[in-house]
Design a protein around this motif. Structure first.
Motif, PDB file in Angstrom:
ATOM      1  N   ASN A 184      -2.673  -0.525   8.784  1.00 14.68           N
ATOM      2  CA  ASN A 184      -2.869   0.938   7.909  1.00 14.68           C
ATOM      3  C   ASN A 184      -2.488   2.027   8.958  1.00 14.68           C
ATOM      4  OD1 ASN A 184      -4.990   0.240   9.521  1.00 14.68           O
ATOM      5  ND2 ASN A 184      -6.216   0.041   7.456  1.00 14.68           N
ATOM      6  N   HIS A 211       2.174   4.485  -0.372  1.00 12.88           N
ATOM      7  CA  HIS A 211       2.134   3.593  -0.601  1.00 12.88           C
ATOM      8  C   HIS A 211       1.565   1.723  -1.030  1.00 12.88           C
ATOM      9  CE1 HIS A 211       6.327   1.259   0.054  1.00 12.88           C
ATOM     10  NE2 HIS A 211       6.557   1.991   0.704  1.00 12.88           N
ATOM     11  N   SER A 212       1.484   1.367  -1.427  1.00 11.37           N
ATOM     12  CA  SER A 212       0.973  -0.118  -1.545  1.00 11.37           C
ATOM     13  C   SER A 212       0.805  -0.759  -2.388  1.00 11.37           C
ATOM     14  CB  SER A 212      -0.509  -0.339   0.207  1.00 11.37           C
ATOM     15  OG  SER A 212      -1.235  -0.124  -1.032  1.00 11.37           O
ATOM     16  N   SER A 213       0.729  -1.830  -2.503  1.00 17.15           N
ATOM     17  CA  SER A 213      -0.033  -3.037  -3.330  1.00 17.15           C
ATOM     18  C   SER A 213      -1.897  -3.012  -3.759  1.00 17.15           C
ATOM     19  CB  SER A 213      -0.264  -4.112  -3.444  1.00 17.15           C
ATOM     20  OG  SER A 213      -0.547  -5.581  -2.295  1.00 17.15           O
ATOM     21  N   LYS A 218      -5.029   3.391  -0.275  1.00 21.63           N
ATOM     22  CA  LYS A 218      -4.753   4.338  -1.173  1.00 21.63           C
ATOM     23  C   LYS A 218      -5.522   5.619  -0.781  1.00 21.63           C
ATOM     24  CE  LYS A 218      -2.050   2.649  -3.603  1.00 21.63           C
ATOM     25  NZ  LYS A 218      -2.743   1.330  -3.922  1.00 21.63           N
ATOM     26  N   ASP A 307       1.619   2.171  -6.208  1.00 24.92           N
ATOM     27  CA  ASP A 307       2.042   1.300  -5.375  1.00 24.92           C
ATOM     28  C   ASP A 307       3.505   0.552  -5.873  1.00 24.92           C
ATOM     29  OD1 ASP A 307       2.805   1.035  -7.997  1.00 24.92           O
ATOM     30  OD2 ASP A 307       1.745  -0.877  -9.110  1.00 24.92           O
ATOM     31  N   PRO A 309       7.342   1.949  -4.037  1.00 26.46           N
ATOM     32  CA  PRO A 309       7.750   3.053  -3.082  1.00 26.46           C
ATOM     33  C   PRO A 309       8.669   4.116  -4.054  1.00 26.46           C
ATOM     34  CG  PRO A 309       8.902   0.978  -2.537  1.00 26.46           C
ATOM     35  CD  PRO A 309       8.380   0.803  -3.867  1.00 26.46           C
ATOM     36  N   SER A 325      11.327  10.797  -1.543  1.00 24.01           N
ATOM     37  CA  SER A 325      11.811  10.182  -1.089  1.00 24.01           C
ATOM     38  C   SER A 325      12.299  10.720   0.599  1.00 24.01           C
ATOM     39  CB  SER A 325      12.695   9.047  -0.845  1.00 24.01           C
ATOM     40  OG  SER A 325      12.649   8.706  -2.455  1.00 24.01           O
ATOM     41  N   VAL A 329       7.973   9.037   4.185  1.00 22.06           N
ATOM     42  CA  VAL A 329       6.894   7.921   3.621  1.00 22.06           C
ATOM     43  C   VAL A 329       6.935   7.030   4.110  1.00 22.06           C
ATOM     44  CG1 VAL A 329       8.220   6.224   1.301  1.00 22.06           C
ATOM     45  CG2 VAL A 329       8.963   8.573   1.413  1.00 22.06           C
ATOM     46  N   PRO A 331       3.827   3.364   4.326  1.00 25.67           N
ATOM     47  CA  PRO A 331       3.346   2.020   3.077  1.00 25.67           C
ATOM     48  C   PRO A 331       2.481   1.808   3.499  1.00 25.67           C
ATOM     49  CG  PRO A 331       5.859   1.559   4.501  1.00 25.67           C
ATOM     50  CD  PRO A 331       5.495   2.902   4.933  1.00 25.67           C
ATOM     51  N   ALA A 333       0.754  -1.574   4.788  1.00 24.91           N
ATOM     52  CA  ALA A 333       0.488  -3.685   4.466  1.00 24.91           C
ATOM     53  C   ALA A 333      -0.291  -4.105   3.910  1.00 24.91           C
ATOM     54  CB  ALA A 333       1.617  -4.299   5.475  1.00 24.91           C
TER      55      ALA A 333
END
Length: 511
Positions: A184, A211-213, A218, A307, A309, A325, A329, A331, A333
C-alpha cells in the motif's frame, strides 16, 4: 433563526437557578437574547473547559465558541466554521455538556451551529443520542451554508428539506494510524500528496481512484485525506460520501423537487471523496458522472475508492469510466506477511498502551500474522478478541489462547474468498448470458434462472448481506434476493441435475 415564543425562553439566575423570565420576542438572536447572568454562567463554563483541557486545546477548539441562547433545557452555541463545528461534535460534546451541567444541572441538550454571515443555524446534539447534522433546507432559490466535514452515520429515510451532509468520518482513521508496507505504500504516498496539495488549494492528480478488495485500507486513506486536508484551513469545504449516502441524497432531492439545490451543493465542494463506488447504481451513477466532470473542469479535487478498477464498474457509462481511468488509478495489493505482522504489532501496541499489564509476546504476533491472511479488519478483530479474552478471564495472551480464541476466524479464512464479481463471471460464461443481462431488468426465462442461481451462490459463498447482494445485482431489493435464494433451494430439492450443476459452479469458484 426562527423566533421562539417568549414564554418558552429562560435565563440563568445568579445562583444557578433556572428562572422563567420572559424575553421580548424582538431579542431572539445573538447577544440581544442573553442576560448578564447567562453570560456569567457561560464564562464560568469556559473557565472549567480551559482548566480541563489545557490552554493549547482550549485555544484551538473552544475559544471561538459563542453562547447564542438558552431555551428550556437546551443551550445553543455557535462557531464560525463547519470543520470546527464537526470536530467539536465528534470529540467534545459530552465534555461541554458536563461543564455546563456543573453550573446548571437542568441542562440536557446542546445546539452546536455554524455561524453564517453572523447568524447561526441549529444543530441539535443531546447527551443520550448521537450528533445530527445541521438542518440545511433543500430549497433551490435560498442561499445556504455548505455541509460540515463530519456528519451522522447511516442515512435514514428523510422528508423533503432534510440536511445536505457528508458521511461520518472516523477520527481514528488518520495517516498516523495507517500502517504502510509494500502493498500500500504507493497509495499512501499519493494520498499524502493529495491531502497536502488540497490543504494549499492545489490540485495534483485528478481524479484519483484507489481500488482493492475489502479491508485493505481504502476507507482509511479517504478518511485520512479528509482530516489532513481540513486541518490547516477549517473553512475549506471537504465532503466525504459513501456511494449509499450519495444515492440517498440524490433520491431525496428528486423526491423533494430539490435536485437543483443538490447539484449546486455538489458543485461548490472543494474536495470530494467518494467511497464504495461499486455500490453506485441507476440515475445516481449518472449524476455522479455529471458531478465528476464539473468538479474536475472547475479544478476541484476528486478522490474515489472502489473494490474494482474503473473498467469493471459496469453501472457507470463509458464516459465516466473513461474519466476515472484517465486520472491516477492506484491499486492496493493483498498484504504480504511483513505488512500483516506490522499491522498486528501496531494494534497490539495500541492495546497495551490502554490496558495496564497487557502483553503480546512476539510468538503471538507471528501466529496471528501467519494464520490470518485475509485483510486488515480481520487482523484488527483478532487483536481485539485476544484483548477481550485477557480482560474477561485474566488469562495471559499466549499462542494456545490465540489458537482457542481465533479458531473460527482462522478456519473461515482457509478457503479462498469468493467475490460477487467472480460469481457473475462464472455464471455468465457457464450459461452464455452476458453479465449486463444478469444485472438488467429482463425477465425472460433464459436470464431469470441464471440470475437466481448467481444470487443463490452469492448468498452461499460470500459474507455479503441480502441488501448488498441486491445492490450488486443491478440495485434490486433484498426481498428479490431472498426470493431467488429460496427458489433455487426449492428447485435443488426437486432436481438432482440442477444440484450437481450448482455444485460444479461452486467448485469452480472455490478453486
Amino acid at each position: 433563526m426562527d423566533s421562539i415564543a417568549a414564554a418558552d425562553r429562560v435565563t440563568w439566575g445568579q445562583t444557578g437557578d433556572r428562572l422563567g423570565a420572559p424575553q421580548n420576542e424582538d431579542t431572539t438572536k445573538g447577544d440581544e437574547a442573553m442576560t448578564p447572568d447567562a453570560e456569567q454562567v457561560w464564562l464560568r463554563t469556559r473557565a472549567r473547559l480551559r482548566a480541563a483541557v489545557g490552554e493549547d486545546v482550549f485555544t484551538s477548539w473552544f475559544a471561538r465558541l459563542e453562547l447564542e441562547e438558552v431555551v428550556g433545557d437546551l443551550v445553543h452555541l455557535s462557531v464560525p466554521t463547519r470543520f470546527l463545528c464537526s470536530w467539536i461534535q465528534s470529540n467534545y460534546v459530552e465534555k461541554i455538556l458536563d461543564a455546563l451541567r456543573q453550573e446548571d444541572d437542568g441542562i440536557a441538550r446542546l445546539h452546536v451551529t455554524v455561524r453564517v454571515n453572523g447568524q447561526a443555524r441549529p444543530r441539535l446534539v443531546t447527551a443520550s443520542e448521537p450528533p445530527v447534522e445541521a438542518e440545511l433546507p433543500l430549497q433551490p432559490a435560498a442561499p445556504r451554508p455548505l455541509p460540515a466535514l463530519v456528519s451522522p452515520g447511516p442515512a435514514q429515510p428523510a422528508a423533503p428539506g432534510d440536511a445536505l451532509s457528508g458521511s461520518a468520518l472516523d477520527r481514528k482513521l488518520t495517516f498516523d494510524t495507517f500502517v504502510a508496507g509494500g502493498a500500500n505504500e504507493m497509495a499512501l504516498g499519493v494520498a499524502r500528496q493529495v491531502a497536502s496539495a488540497a490543504a494549499n488549494n492545489v490540485v495534483t492528480f485528478n481524479p484519483v481512484y484507489i481500488h482493492s478488495s475489502v479491508g485493505l485500507g481504502k476507507t482509511h486513506l479517504l478518511n485520512a485525506i479528509a482530516w489532513a486536508a481540513g486541518a490547516s484551513d477549517t473553512t475549506r469545504n471537504i465532503v466525504y460520501l459513501t456511494a449509499d449516502h450519495f444515492m440517498y441524497h440524490f433520491i431525496t432531492a428528486v423526491k423533494s423537487q430539490s435536485a437543483l439545490a443538490f447539484k449546486e451543493w455538489l458543485r461548490r465542494i472543494d474536495l470530494l471523496l467518494i467511497d464504495d463506488m461499486q455500490f453506485l447504481q441507476g440515475k445516481s451513477a449518472t449524476e455522479f458522472g455529471h458531478t465528476l466532470s464539473t468538479l474536475i473542469s472547475g479544478t476541484k479535487q476528486v478522490v474515489v475508492a472502489g473494490d474494482a478498477p474503473p473498467r469493471d464498474l459496469d453501472m457507470l457509462d463509458d464516459r465516466v469510466r473513461s474519466r476515472l481511468s484517465g486520472g491516477l488509478v492506484i491499486p492496493i495489493a493483498p498484504f504480504d506477511p511483513e505488512l500483516r505482522r506490522a499491522i498486528v504489532q501496531k494494534r497490539a501496541d495500541q492495546a497495551t498502551s490502554r490496558f495496564a499489564g497487557l502483553s503480546f509476546p512476539p510468538a503471538v504476533i507471528d501466529y496471528i500474522a501467519r494464520s490470518i491472511v485475509s485483510h486488515g479488519r480481520d487482523l484488527d478483530g483478532a487483536v481485539n478478541r485476544l484483548v477481550a479474552a485477557n480482560q474477561l478471564t485474566g488469562e495471559p495472551i499466549t499462542v494456545p489462547l490465540a489458537e482457542k480464541t481465533l479458531q473460527d476466524l482462522i478456519r473461515n479464512r482457509e478457503t479462498p474468498r469468493v467475490r460477487i464479481e467472480d460469481i457473475l463471471k462464472i455464471v455468465s460464461r457457464h450459461y452464455k448470458v452476458a453479465r449486463t443481462e444478469l444485472l438488467s431488468s429482463r425477465r425472460s426465462r433464459d436470464v431469470v434462472r441464471p440470475r437466481q442461481i448467481a444470487m443463490y451462490l452469492a448468498k452461499a459463498l460470500t459474507s455479503r448481506s441480502l441488501p448488498e447482494i441486491g445492490r450488486k445485482f443491478g440495485g434490486r431489493d433484498h426481498t428479490t434476493v431472498l426470493h431467488s435464494v429460496r427458489k433455487v433451494e426449492q428447485l435443488m430439492s426437486q432436481d438432482g441435475d440442477l444440484t450437481q450443476e450448482i455444485e460444479l459452479l461452486r467448485r469452480m469458484l472455490e478453486e
